[in-house]
Motif scaffolding. Structure first.
Motif, PDB file in Angstrom:
ATOM      1  N   ARG A   3     -15.357  -3.386  -3.505  1.00  0.00           N
ATOM      2  CA  ARG A   3     -14.922  -3.205  -2.121  1.00  0.00           C
ATOM      3  C   ARG A   3     -16.169  -3.273  -1.260  1.00  0.00           C
ATOM      4  O   ARG A   3     -17.046  -2.409  -1.341  1.00  0.00           O
ATOM      5  N   TYR A   7       3.137   6.274   7.294  1.00  0.00           N
ATOM      6  CA  TYR A   7       2.297   7.461   7.526  1.00  0.00           C
ATOM      7  C   TYR A   7       3.097   8.538   8.277  1.00  0.00           C
ATOM      8  O   TYR A   7       2.571   9.240   9.135  1.00  0.00           O
ATOM      9  N   ASP A  16      -0.676  -1.252  -4.218  1.00  0.00           N
ATOM     10  CA  ASP A  16      -2.057  -0.826  -3.987  1.00  0.00           C
ATOM     11  C   ASP A  16      -2.060   0.696  -3.959  1.00  0.00           C
ATOM     12  O   ASP A  16      -1.358   1.296  -3.156  1.00  0.00           O
ATOM     13  N   SER A  63      -6.921  -0.193  10.158  1.00  0.00           N
ATOM     14  CA  SER A  63      -5.472  -0.208  10.239  1.00  0.00           C
ATOM     15  C   SER A  63      -5.007  -0.405  11.671  1.00  0.00           C
ATOM     16  O   SER A  63      -5.777  -0.198  12.608  1.00  0.00           O
ATOM     17  N   GLN A  64      -3.727  -0.785  11.819  1.00  0.00           N
ATOM     18  CA  GLN A  64      -3.136  -1.024  13.144  1.00  0.00           C
ATOM     19  C   GLN A  64      -3.980  -2.034  13.941  1.00  0.00           C
ATOM     20  O   GLN A  64      -4.312  -1.839  15.113  1.00  0.00           O
ATOM     21  N   HIS A 110     -11.122  -3.975   3.221  1.00  0.00           N
ATOM     22  CA  HIS A 110     -10.036  -3.369   4.013  1.00  0.00           C
ATOM     23  C   HIS A 110     -10.730  -2.801   5.250  1.00  0.00           C
ATOM     24  O   HIS A 110     -11.398  -1.784   5.171  1.00  0.00           O
ATOM     25  N   HIS A 162     -13.201  -7.251  -2.601  1.00  0.00           N
ATOM     26  CA  HIS A 162     -12.120  -6.517  -1.943  1.00  0.00           C
ATOM     27  C   HIS A 162     -12.610  -6.025  -0.581  1.00  0.00           C
ATOM     28  O   HIS A 162     -13.768  -5.634  -0.438  1.00  0.00           O
ATOM     29  N   LEU A 184      -0.619  -4.679   2.118  1.00  0.00           N
ATOM     30  CA  LEU A 184       0.011  -4.337   3.389  1.00  0.00           C
ATOM     31  C   LEU A 184       0.787  -3.028   3.280  1.00  0.00           C
ATOM     32  O   LEU A 184       1.577  -2.843   2.362  1.00  0.00           O
ATOM     33  N   ALA A 227       0.865  -1.195   0.000  1.00  0.00           N
ATOM     34  CA  ALA A 227       0.000   0.000   0.000  1.00  0.00           C
ATOM     35  C   ALA A 227       0.898   1.241   0.000  1.00  0.00           C
ATOM     36  O   ALA A 227       1.404   1.659   1.036  1.00  0.00           O
ATOM     37  N   ALA A 257      -7.873   1.541  -5.338  1.00  0.00           N
ATOM     38  CA  ALA A 257      -9.058   1.720  -4.499  1.00  0.00           C
ATOM     39  C   ALA A 257      -9.280   3.217  -4.239  1.00  0.00           C
ATOM     40  O   ALA A 257      -8.495   4.052  -4.680  1.00  0.00           O
ATOM     41  N   LYS A 293       0.540   4.299  -0.103  1.00  0.00           N
ATOM     42  CA  LYS A 293       0.258   5.508   0.663  1.00  0.00           C
ATOM     43  C   LYS A 293       0.979   5.529   2.012  1.00  0.00           C
ATOM     44  O   LYS A 293       1.179   6.591   2.584  1.00  0.00           O
ATOM     45  N   GLY A 351      -3.890  -3.658   6.963  1.00  0.00           N
ATOM     46  CA  GLY A 351      -4.333  -3.331   8.311  1.00  0.00           C
ATOM     47  C   GLY A 351      -3.574  -3.987   9.440  1.00  0.00           C
ATOM     48  O   GLY A 351      -3.828  -3.699  10.612  1.00  0.00           O
ATOM     49  N   PHE A 352      -2.642  -4.887   9.099  1.00  0.00           N
ATOM     50  CA  PHE A 352      -1.922  -5.593  10.168  1.00  0.00           C
ATOM     51  C   PHE A 352      -1.093  -4.586  10.974  1.00  0.00           C
ATOM     52  O   PHE A 352      -0.405  -3.743  10.413  1.00  0.00           O
TER      53      PHE A 352
HETATM   54  C1  LIG Z   1      -4.455   2.215   3.616  1.00  0.00           C
HETATM   55  C2  LIG Z   1      -4.910   1.026   2.869  1.00  0.00           C
HETATM   56  C3  LIG Z   1      -4.219  -0.181   2.999  1.00  0.00           C
HETATM   57  C4  LIG Z   1      -3.030  -0.367   3.903  1.00  0.00           C
HETATM   58  O1  LIG Z   1      -3.343  -0.284   5.232  1.00  0.00           O
HETATM   59  P1  LIG Z   1      -2.243  -0.612   6.360  1.00  0.00           P
HETATM   60  O2  LIG Z   1      -2.979  -0.470   7.623  1.00  0.00           O
HETATM   61  O3  LIG Z   1      -1.163   0.422   6.221  1.00  0.00           O
HETATM   62  O4  LIG Z   1      -1.726  -1.987   6.119  1.00  0.00           O
HETATM   63  C5  LIG Z   1      -4.681  -1.253   2.258  1.00  0.00           C
HETATM   64  N1  LIG Z   1      -5.749  -1.144   1.434  1.00  0.00           N
HETATM   65  C6  LIG Z   1      -6.422   0.004   1.284  1.00  0.00           C
HETATM   66  C7  LIG Z   1      -7.572   0.051   0.372  1.00  0.00           C
HETATM   67  C8  LIG Z   1      -6.027   1.122   1.987  1.00  0.00           C
HETATM   68  O5  LIG Z   1      -6.727   2.254   1.858  1.00  0.00           O
END
Ligand SMILES: *Cc1c(COP(=O)(O)O)cnc(C)c1O
Length: 384
Positions: free
Chosen positions: A136, A362, A66, A189-190, A186, A184, A265, A45, A89, A47, A226-227
């Protein structure tokens, strides 16, 4: 364990990001090793950290990407990631972003609403293409994480709710320029409690049957990211337990033949390799508290101010000093510009180096220029 070369730091202007490239390498290798056991596909991911050197290493390790914006797609292509590993996404994809994805034939659009599906179909038709799409789905699974980073509940803006799903697939069947790839998710996070991912798997199993009963086969199951990582004790857990993480999906997803499992991830891959390095400017004895005022602030690392996140703060110069209590704050003109209250830290003096740990995700990517500050530079353990 990350080693901080303080002598080298002395020549550098603080604050700056310092990346432990060995730790990143170790983390990426472990993700590959554990995911390959089950033939799982991992997209990073972008971002979480879009620093060129970090991305280059992730690319070399064979990860997909991603993205959540067209700018991220551009960046990924620039670094050399191939479109067949790019997924896209986001609740608000602009037309140019969709067109960019279509132009490069990215692997999949993760669609978050019915109107978006219709626009993707229209733009694909204009481009003479068929867009691969996954839905999603907002599974209404609680990730038990901070409410700002929970994304899988009915009240969140993300994804298609279970109640709208029927309508969306009925409409999709009438559209000729989208091709159904799968599901899909999600959920946030954390996330450190693996039971949340188990719950997700069980929900996915139900949903699969629902799709199949409507004559749609989800070839791809993308479980998102999200791990979580250990922010309190990065020394003891420099690399997350990817073995247990991937095993949950192996154990609880009820896969059919021909299905692929994909992951996205971010944090777990890059958080622990990054540190924000700062110097103490002043120690100020307040009325009730003692402040250590450092030269890094919320413009350099916004997570504490934005999500009430806490990062381990470490005195690198005087690690064995007598412990005292400090509120560690930055120089920005906002009261939320704080890295922690009443922290027990070895005595701090002007000029001491301070590391704010677990800042690889982040962190640098959210830097702002508020107060007209300069963006912090980045240095790497292998080239410093
Ligand atoms: C932010 C995001 C992730 C990554 O999340 P992490 O908590 O950093 O692993 C994965 N998929 C999508 C769609 C996201 O927006």
């Amino acid at each position: 364990m990350t080693v901080f070369p303080i002598e080298k730091f002395k020549k550098l202007q603080t604050p700056f990001y310092y990346y432990d490239m060995d730790l990143l390498e170790k983390t990426l290798s472990l993700v590959n090793e554990e995911s390959e056991k089950y033939d799982f596909n991992v997209h990073y991911a972008i971002k979480a950290n879009a620093n060129d050197r970090i991305l280059e290493k992730i690319r070399q390790k064979g990860f997909g990407i991603d993205c959540v914006s067209g700018y991220e797609i551009k960046k990924a292509l620039e670094i050399g990631f191939t479109p067949d590993g790019i997924v896209f996404a986001g609740v608000g994809k602009a037309d140019w972003e969709i067109e960019l994805g279509l132009k490069h034939d990215i692997a999949c659009f993760n669609v978050e609403s019915l109107p978006e599906l219709e626009i993707i179909n229209e733009l694909a038709q204009n481009a003479g293409k068929k867009a691969r799409v996954a839905f999603r789905i907002n599974p209404n699974v609680n990730a038990n994480t901070h409410h700002y980073i929970t994304t899988g509940l009915d009240e969140n803006k993300f994804g298609i709710s279970m109640t709208d799903l029927e309508k969306v697939i009925d409409r999709m069947k009438e559209l000729n320029h989208v091709e159904f790839e799968g599901m899909h998710f999600h959920i946030g996070s954390q996330i450190t409690d693996l039971d949340n991912f188990k719950d997700l798997c069980l929900r996915i199993n139900e949903l699969q049957d629902w799709f199949i009963s409507r004559h749609l086969f989800p070839r791809i199951i993308n479980v998102g990211g999200g791990f979580g990582i250990d922010y309190e004790d990065p020394e003891s857990h420099p690399v997350p337990d990817f073995s247990s993480y991937f095993k949950v999906f192996k154990d609880f997803l009820d896969l059919k033949s021909g299905q692929e499992v994909h992951f996205e991830l971010g944090r777990s891959v890059v958080a622990q390799c990054g540190n924000l390095i700062s110097r103490v400017l002043y120690v100020k004895e307040g009325v009730k508290t003692r402040f250590a005022i450092i030269d890094a602030g919320m413009t350099d690392l916004i997570r504490p101010a934005l999500y009430q996140a806490s990062h381990k703060v470490q005195n690198l110069t005087n690690p064995g000093g007598e412990k005292k209590k400090y509120d560690v704050v930055g120089p920005i003109c906002e009261s939320s510009d704080s890295f922690g209250k009443a922290l027990d830290l070895p005595e701090m003096k002007r000029g001491d180096f301070v590391a704010i740990r677990s800042a690889g995700a982040y962190g640098e990517v959210m830097v702002s220029r508020y107060n007209l500050r300069e963006e912090p530079k980045a240095y790497y353990s292998d080239t410093i």
